[in-house]
Design a protein around this motif. Structure first.
Motif, mmCIF file in Angstrom:
data_model
loop_
_atom_site.group_PDB
_atom_site.id
_atom_site.type_symbol
_atom_site.label_atom_id
_atom_site.label_comp_id
_atom_site.label_asym_id
_atom_site.label_seq_id
_atom_site.Cartn_x
_atom_site.Cartn_y
_atom_site.Cartn_z
ATOM 1 N N ASP A 154 16.633 13.392 -2.194
ATOM 2 C CA ASP A 154 15.652 12.383 -1.790
ATOM 3 C C ASP A 154 14.482 13.047 -1.055
ATOM 4 O OD1 ASP A 154 17.106 10.318 -2.886
ATOM 5 O OD2 ASP A 154 18.181 9.878 -1.018
ATOM 6 N N GLU A 155 14.815 14.007 -0.188
ATOM 7 C CA GLU A 155 13.773 14.711 0.558
ATOM 8 C C GLU A 155 12.896 15.523 -0.387
ATOM 9 O OE1 GLU A 155 12.047 15.056 4.290
ATOM 10 O OE2 GLU A 155 13.907 14.000 3.813
ATOM 11 N N LEU A 156 13.512 16.181 -1.348
ATOM 12 C CA LEU A 156 12.734 16.940 -2.327
ATOM 13 C C LEU A 156 11.819 16.019 -3.124
ATOM 14 C CD1 LEU A 156 14.767 19.260 -1.651
ATOM 15 C CD2 LEU A 156 14.698 19.861 -4.069
ATOM 16 N N SER A 157 12.339 14.860 -3.513
ATOM 17 C CA SER A 157 11.548 13.915 -4.308
ATOM 18 C C SER A 157 10.331 13.427 -3.532
ATOM 19 C CB SER A 157 12.417 12.721 -4.724
ATOM 20 O OG SER A 157 13.484 13.132 -5.530
ATOM 21 N N TYR B 198 22.526 25.839 -8.177
ATOM 22 C CA TYR B 198 22.433 24.385 -8.253
ATOM 23 C C TYR B 198 23.091 23.832 -9.519
ATOM 24 C CZ TYR B 198 19.190 25.084 -4.430
ATOM 25 O OH TYR B 198 18.636 25.460 -3.229
ATOM 26 N N SER B 199 23.619 22.636 -9.393
ATOM 27 C CA SER B 199 24.311 22.002 -10.513
ATOM 28 C C SER B 199 23.304 21.455 -11.525
ATOM 29 C CB SER B 199 25.192 20.856 -10.003
ATOM 30 O OG SER B 199 25.668 20.084 -11.083
ATOM 31 N N PRO B 200 23.566 21.681 -12.803
ATOM 32 C CA PRO B 200 22.692 21.111 -13.844
ATOM 33 C C PRO B 200 22.634 19.584 -13.799
ATOM 34 C CG PRO B 200 24.149 22.795 -14.759
ATOM 35 C CD PRO B 200 24.629 22.523 -13.366
ATOM 36 N N LYS B 201 23.564 18.964 -13.079
ATOM 37 C CA LYS B 201 23.587 17.501 -13.006
ATOM 38 C C LYS B 201 22.334 16.917 -12.354
ATOM 39 C CE LYS B 201 28.621 16.995 -12.945
ATOM 40 N NZ LYS B 201 29.790 16.503 -12.163
ATOM 41 N N ILE B 202 21.618 17.734 -11.563
ATOM 42 C CA ILE B 202 20.409 17.196 -10.929
ATOM 43 C C ILE B 202 19.339 16.861 -11.963
ATOM 44 C CG2 ILE B 202 20.903 18.459 -8.796
ATOM 45 C CD1 ILE B 202 18.584 20.299 -9.410
ATOM 46 N N ARG B 203 19.485 17.403 -13.169
ATOM 47 C CA ARG B 203 18.543 17.049 -14.234
ATOM 48 C C ARG B 203 18.660 15.561 -14.590
ATOM 49 N NH1 ARG B 203 20.417 22.274 -16.857
ATOM 50 N NH2 ARG B 203 18.763 23.806 -16.451
ATOM 51 N N GLU B 204 19.862 15.016 -14.405
ATOM 52 C CA GLU B 204 20.070 13.601 -14.701
ATOM 53 C C GLU B 204 19.313 12.693 -13.735
ATOM 54 O OE1 GLU B 204 24.266 13.059 -14.586
ATOM 55 O OE2 GLU B 204 24.675 14.608 -16.096
ATOM 56 N N LEU B 205 18.876 13.281 -12.596
ATOM 57 C CA LEU B 205 18.134 12.513 -11.591
ATOM 58 C C LEU B 205 16.629 12.758 -11.691
ATOM 59 C CD1 LEU B 205 20.570 13.140 -8.602
ATOM 60 C CD2 LEU B 205 20.434 11.109 -10.072
ATOM 61 N N GLY B 206 16.227 13.312 -12.812
ATOM 62 C CA GLY B 206 14.803 13.472 -13.063
ATOM 63 C C GLY B 206 14.221 14.807 -12.654
ATOM 64 N N PHE B 207 15.050 15.744 -12.222
ATOM 65 C CA PHE B 207 14.557 17.075 -11.834
ATOM 66 C C PHE B 207 14.521 17.999 -13.033
ATOM 67 C CE2 PHE B 207 15.616 15.487 -7.682
ATOM 68 C CZ PHE B 207 14.745 16.146 -6.825
ATOM 69 N N GLU B 208 13.489 18.802 -13.077
ATOM 70 C CA GLU B 208 13.462 19.921 -14.028
ATOM 71 C C GLU B 208 14.109 21.104 -13.307
ATOM 72 O OE1 GLU B 208 9.719 20.837 -15.948
ATOM 73 O OE2 GLU B 208 8.990 18.820 -15.499
ATOM 74 N N LEU B 209 15.161 21.673 -13.878
ATOM 75 C CA LEU B 209 15.872 22.790 -13.272
ATOM 76 C C LEU B 209 15.849 23.967 -14.235
ATOM 77 C CD1 LEU B 209 17.705 23.962 -11.026
ATOM 78 C CD2 LEU B 209 19.663 23.064 -12.323
#
Length: 434
Positions: free
Chosen positions: A400-403, A418-429
């Motif tokens: 949330d802070e990063l967003s 970092y987990s690839p799962k953060i891509r599901e939250l709209g992050f490009e990793l």
């Protein structure tokens, strides 16, 4: 025992402090007046966990003495450790000026029969050259013995490595020297099987080979990561697959953006130079060094692929400047290369590191870089986050802070933490090899 340590750099300061902690009387000698004055006030020139506490307690007990007076130290000890720097020359060879100058100073000031122990990382044959310099410049009939006792301290856990060594290598010419050094280290070692006794030249070589082999594992795995990206394989899965083989193990096979520090780059080049001087071309070692230098550009290339060659108008936040966690050392750190390449292309940088900012500033004086005091403040109005050093405080992300703070939800993960799962939250990793 009464010991003199010449050189209060990383190795000398840690080693001398640990010897004092075990009840020995230790004189730490350096010709840097300001450094010695600061050490007397418990101002430590490097960051190393628990070092400041041990320095202070042993100074208070009188077992650890910092001085610029070499003669006084030598008069009060009979074991002398040489622990001065051996930097790389421009051609990759090892600069031994400090070691040889110390040998001359010992010859000019020594008054007792003594054991000279080379703790500095030096090419094969250096110990005998030191002995020759001392003996040829002695004014009196003083007997000296020479030994090689390479250090295997890892920055960030150096105190533990010194107090609980996995092995102590001693290279010497006679049993009396072996016995003396075994007695000195007996406080650190319960089982005698951790002592490895050998000839002087083999001990000198062992240090270089250890670092070169570890560097080779890193560069090998980084090359595998690059192949994984081309083929669609995942290097993190590959690591699990090969690390379970006890012949390989899991250590030093993490893919990343290259190794740095004062040891691996210098020692790989030093061993290459030693081989060349002796008429042998070390092809594997030469490629280890080349792969590592290229690996420092992997994140830069990913940034260019995402944003284009011209980075003007873009700001990048860097987490981690030291070459590894738990140290403030930025020598040969990938962060230096990555920051330079971004700025060269017109980008701006905001950077944060828990310990290494001051040292980074000393090594990096380009414009277009600012420093922040917290990991989240550095994100404000930035277009991407670049993780270079995997400090523990960077592992758990507040997404949330990063967003809220980043202009774009983009992360370049140079250590694959970092987990690839953060891509599901709209992050490009973007990671390495996966």
């Amino acid at each position: 025992m009464k010991i003199t340590i010449i050189g209060t750099g990383y190795v000398g300061l840690v080693t001398g402090t640990c010897f004092a902690e075990m009840g020995n009387k230790v004189y730490c000698v350096d010709n840097d007046l300001e450094k010695i004055a600061n050490l007397k006030e418990n101002i430590i020139p490097i960051y190393e966990p628990n070092l400041e506490t041990l320095v202070k307690s042993n100074q208070n007990k009188g077992d650890l003495i910092f001085t610029t007076n070499l003669k006084d130290a030598l008069d009060n000890s009979n074991i002398i450790f040489i622990a001065v720097g051996t930097p790389a020359s421009d051609d990759g060879s090892v600069n031994l000026d400090y070691v040889y100058n110390v040998a001359l100073e010992i010859a000019e000031n020594i008054t007792n029969d003594s054991l000279i122990v080379i703790k500095s990382t030096v090419p094969v044959g250096t110990a005998f050259k030191v002995k020759e310099i001392i003996e040829s410049n002695l004014d009196e009939d003083i007997k000296i013995d020479i030994a090689s006792n390479p250090e295997f301290l890892k920055e960030g856990v150096a105190i533990n490595d010194c107090m609980h060594p996995d092995r102590v290598i001693i290279g010497a010419e006679n049993e009396m020297v072996f016995d003396t050094l075994k007695e000195l280290y007996s406080s650190f070692i319960v089982n005698n099987d951790r002592f490895i006794l050998m000839d002087v030249r083999s001990a000198e070589m062992s240090k270089y080979v250890a670092n070169a082999l570890l560097a080779t594992k890193i560069s090998f795995m980084n090359e595998i990561a690059n192949i994984c990206e081309k083929t669609g394989a995942n290097v993190k899965n590959v690591r699990l697959g090969i690390g379970s083989d006890k012949r390989i193990g899991y250590d030093f096979i993490y893919a990343g953006c290259g190794y740095g520090g004062s040891c691996f780059p210098k020692d790989v080049k030093g061993l290459i130079n030693t081989a060349m001087d002796n008429g042998y071309v070390p092809k594997i070692l030469s490629y280890v060094d080349e792969v590592n230098e290229n690996q420092k550009l992997v994140l830069v290339n990913k940034i260019i692929d995402r944003f284009g060659e011209d980075l003007s108008g873009l700001t990048f936040s860097i987490w981690g400047l030291s070459f590894k966690p738990q140290t403030d050392d930025v020598r040969c750190a990938p962060s230096l290369k990555i920051a330079s390449e971004i700025i060269k292309r017109g980008g701006k940088i905001k950077a944060y590191d828990p310990k290494a900012i001051d040292n980074f500033k000393l090594n990096f004086d380009l414009d277009n870089i600012t420093y922040k005091k917290s990991k989240y403040d550095v994100l404000d109005d930035s277009d991407a986050l670049i993780l270079i050093t995997e400090w523990k405080e960077f592992r758990a992300l507040d997404l949330d802070e990063l967003s809220k703070r980043l202009n774009q939800k983009i992360i370049f993960d140079g250590r694959n933490i970092y987990s690839p799962k953060i891509r599901e939250l709209g992050f490009e990793l973007y990671q390495i090899g996966c």
